[in-house]
Design a protein around this motif. Structure first.
Motif, mmCIF file in Angstrom:
data_model
loop_
_atom_site.group_PDB
_atom_site.id
_atom_site.type_symbol
_atom_site.label_atom_id
_atom_site.label_comp_id
_atom_site.label_asym_id
_atom_site.label_seq_id
_atom_site.Cartn_x
_atom_site.Cartn_y
_atom_site.Cartn_z
ATOM 1 N N LEU A 259 0.598 -0.683 -0.001
ATOM 2 C CA LEU A 259 0.128 -0.214 -0.260
ATOM 3 C C LEU A 259 1.222 0.683 -0.387
ATOM 4 N N SER A 260 1.250 1.984 -0.467
ATOM 5 C CA SER A 260 1.359 3.928 -0.902
ATOM 6 C C SER A 260 0.054 4.425 -0.509
ATOM 7 N N LYS A 261 -0.010 4.642 0.505
ATOM 8 C CA LYS A 261 -0.537 6.413 0.835
ATOM 9 C C LYS A 261 0.065 7.789 -0.561
ATOM 10 N N HIS A 262 -1.027 8.434 -0.849
ATOM 11 C CA HIS A 262 -0.164 9.887 -1.065
ATOM 12 C C HIS A 262 -0.730 11.306 -0.774
ATOM 13 N N GLU A 263 0.331 11.641 -0.046
ATOM 14 C CA GLU A 263 0.449 12.811 0.322
ATOM 15 C C GLU A 263 1.187 14.411 -1.181
ATOM 16 N N PRO A 264 0.599 14.820 -1.419
ATOM 17 C CA PRO A 264 -0.765 14.999 -1.567
ATOM 18 C C PRO A 264 -1.067 14.392 -2.372
ATOM 19 N N PRO A 265 -2.479 13.984 -2.664
ATOM 20 C CA PRO A 265 -2.856 12.821 -4.185
ATOM 21 C C PRO A 265 -2.895 12.646 -4.692
ATOM 22 N N LEU A 266 -3.344 11.639 -5.604
ATOM 23 C CA LEU A 266 -2.475 11.629 -7.114
ATOM 24 C C LEU A 266 -3.884 11.791 -8.222
ATOM 25 N N LEU A 267 -3.830 12.426 -8.801
ATOM 26 C CA LEU A 267 -4.835 13.211 -9.706
ATOM 27 C C LEU A 267 -4.747 12.674 -11.817
ATOM 28 N N TYR A 268 -5.809 12.077 -12.395
ATOM 29 C CA TYR A 268 -5.697 11.113 -13.360
ATOM 30 C C TYR A 268 -7.154 12.231 -14.360
ATOM 31 N N ASN A 269 -6.639 12.287 -15.253
ATOM 32 C CA ASN A 269 -7.773 12.758 -15.970
ATOM 33 C C ASN A 269 -8.423 11.144 -17.057
ATOM 34 N N LEU A 270 -9.466 10.727 -16.452
ATOM 35 C CA LEU A 270 -9.667 9.370 -17.380
ATOM 36 C C LEU A 270 -9.901 9.498 -18.915
ATOM 37 N N THR A 271 -10.518 10.702 -19.484
ATOM 38 C CA THR A 271 -10.942 10.983 -20.500
ATOM 39 C C THR A 271 -9.958 10.505 -21.510
ATOM 40 N N VAL A 272 -8.966 11.461 -21.104
ATOM 41 C CA VAL A 272 -7.394 11.919 -21.550
ATOM 42 C C VAL A 272 -6.663 10.836 -21.504
ATOM 43 N N ASP A 273 -6.401 9.921 -20.369
ATOM 44 C CA ASP A 273 -5.841 8.931 -19.772
ATOM 45 C C ASP A 273 -6.302 8.265 -19.123
ATOM 46 N N PRO A 274 -7.361 7.157 -19.654
ATOM 47 C CA PRO A 274 -7.510 5.530 -19.392
ATOM 48 C C PRO A 274 -6.406 5.064 -18.715
ATOM 49 N N SER A 275 -5.523 4.785 -18.920
ATOM 50 C CA SER A 275 -4.349 4.217 -18.116
ATOM 51 C C SER A 275 -3.542 4.367 -17.036
ATOM 52 N N GLU A 276 -4.563 5.552 -16.503
ATOM 53 C CA GLU A 276 -4.042 5.903 -15.617
ATOM 54 C C GLU A 276 -2.446 6.586 -15.110
ATOM 55 N N LYS A 277 -1.541 6.725 -16.369
ATOM 56 C CA LYS A 277 -0.447 7.232 -16.498
ATOM 57 C C LYS A 277 -0.096 8.376 -16.199
ATOM 58 N N TYR A 278 -0.177 9.828 -16.587
ATOM 59 C CA TYR A 278 0.494 11.025 -15.767
ATOM 60 C C TYR A 278 -0.765 11.636 -14.387
ATOM 61 N N ASP A 279 -0.067 11.830 -13.578
ATOM 62 C CA ASP A 279 -0.901 12.320 -12.489
ATOM 63 C C ASP A 279 -0.393 13.621 -13.157
ATOM 64 N N VAL A 280 -1.912 14.537 -12.431
ATOM 65 C CA VAL A 280 -2.011 15.856 -12.901
ATOM 66 C C VAL A 280 -2.557 16.698 -11.754
ATOM 67 N N ALA A 281 -1.818 15.994 -10.485
ATOM 68 C CA ALA A 281 -2.312 16.705 -9.669
ATOM 69 C C ALA A 281 -1.741 18.798 -9.292
ATOM 70 N N ALA A 282 -0.275 18.470 -9.958
ATOM 71 C CA ALA A 282 0.068 20.013 -10.004
ATOM 72 C C ALA A 282 -0.258 20.972 -10.577
#
Ligand code: MG
Length: 438
Positions: free
Chosen positions: A388-411
């Motif tokens: 288990l990895s806890k994410h602080e800050p959380p990870l954020l993905y845009n599933l419409t453009v990145d369904p594979s959850e590759k690119y964290d766009v939180a920042a």
């Protein structure tokens, strides 16, 4: 009399309420069917079902493992509400509470015949079996097929796998090579007799496969280019074809909603014996998309337009309110529901509601999706043995453009993060867990 009429079978009595058939595969991944892009598994019956109806690309289970996913399907509620948050084993003493209302119980007062054929997994003690929860009949293995001393070296103290009819064990350790065939025989017999009796019917058919250990009958074994996993999925596909053929022969085809889905994503640690989540990340037991986004097909000739591929959002929890709606039953007013009626999407091809999904792993809320955005508070990587990895800050993905959850766009999206963190806080405040079942 017309010349042809004497030769045809007597017309079955028409029922005014629609029949409902829910077929659920076990651990089948988003990428495992021909119509979802698998290059070597042949699923002509499911592919045809998709062509004759609707195929969903953004459809979710409520949990990444068997028991909680199934209770959510059966009750229309998040698994935590019934306390069935974890997989039940043969030693479990808990199960589905009598206070929960199943789809079968919602339909029963309207005169439906109800049958459950396959893997129930909501408690195997007599008081928890389908026949105590609105089903007239039950035939199947009540939990997973890898939970006996014969099938699993880590279960040496446990009982043999029971095959149950009603609430009685009729065989121990049945030959799993013939399970899909036997389930299919039972299901088609039920369809024929219900149609003949002129009663509306509800069939819930949760297959044992392609959960590991994999077994296929001699007719399918060694035939798929994909190997044994392919053989097993191709036999499940055959079974779906038999169910659809039986509906046609029984004259019930145009008065029956049939849906097909899977309880959770592929079991990737099983390597070649596990399935594929296609372009989605991870699989079973994780809250990445591969663990909880599922194939979902819906067919009802004359009601659901043919050849629809929809990006509308949906979850297995929608089946309860959808069955209530199309049968003319009433939603119980005394409890919280997490699913929503899918009729507008199914019958009018509407775009549906904005995606809103809470990704639980057991009692732990790991992620939330709202619209295109998915925020992860914590993740695990069962396929690669990652903890288990806890994410602080959380990870954020845009599933419409990145369904594979590759690119964290939180920042780049602090306002979205604030919104979703707020949503999680709100949800946690109102979410009431039932007594945990073990
Ligand atoms: Mg499963």
């Amino acid at each position: 009399m017309l010349a042809g009429a004497a030769l045809s079978a007597p017309a079955p009595k028409q029922t005014s309420r629609p029949n409902i058939v829910i077929i659920l595969a076990d651990d089948l991944g988003y990428g495992d069917l021909g119509c979802y892009g698998h290059p070597t598994i042949r699923t002509p019956n499911l592919d045809r079902m998709a062509q004759e109806g609707a195929r969903f690309t953004q459809f979710y289970s409520a949990a990444p493992v068997c028991t909680p996913s199934r209770v959510a399907l059966m009750t229309g509620r998040l698994p935590g509400r019934s306390g069935l948050t974890r997989v039940l084993g043969p030693q479990a003493t808990g199960g589905l509470s009598p206070t929960e209302i199943t789809i079968a119980e919602a339909l029963k007062p309207l005169g439906y015949s109800t049958a459950c054929v396959g893997k129930w997994h909501l408690g195997h003690r007599p008081e928890y079996l389908p026949t105590r929860h609105g089903f007239d009949s039950y035939f199947g293995i009540p939990y997973s097929n890898d939970m006996s001393p014969k099938t699993n070296p880590t279960r040496q103290d446990g009982p043999l796998t029971p095959l149950i009819r009603g609430d009685k064990v009729i065989e121990e350790e049945p030959d799993q090579n013939f399970l899909t065939q036997r389930y299919t025989e039972e299901a088609t017999k039920f369809i024929r007799s219900s149609a003949q009796a002129g009663k509306p019917f509800f069939l819930y058919m949760p297959h044992t496969f392609p959960h590991v250990p994999l077994h296929a009958s001699p007719k399918f074994r060694g035939k798929s280019p994909r190997g044994l996993y392919g053989d097993v999925v191709e036999e499940v596909d055959w079974s779906v074809g038999e169910v659809l053929k039986t509906l046609r022969e029984a004259g019930a085809d145009r008065n029956t909603l049939v849906v097909f889905s899977s309880d959770n994503g592929p079991w990737l640690i099983k390597k070649e014996d596990g399935g594929s989540a296609g372009l989605l990340r991870e699989g079973k037991a994780s809250t990445w998309e591969g663990g909880m986004r599922e194939p979902f097909l819906a067919r009802w000739p004359g009601r659901i337009p043919a050849n629809v591929v929809t990006q509308a959002f949906g979850t297995l929890m929608d089946l309860f309110p959808t069955c209530v709606k199309i049968s003319g039953a009433k939603m119980p007013g005394d409890r919280e529901y997490d699913g929503a009626d899918l009729s507008p999407v199914l019958f009018e091809n509407s775009a549906g509601r904005e995606p809103l999904h809470f990704y639980y792993n057991a009692e732990d809320l790991r992620a939330v999706r709202k619209g295109p955005w998915k925020l992860h508070l914590a993740t695990n990587e069962p396929a690669t043995g990652g903890g288990l990895s806890k994410h602080e800050p959380p990870l954020l993905y845009n599933l419409t453009v990145d369904p594979s959850e590759k690119y964290d766009v939180a920042a780049a999206n602090p306002a979205v993060i604030r919104d979703l963190v707020g949503l999680i806080g709100q949800h946690k405040k109102t979410m009431k867990f039932g007594e945990l079942q073990r």
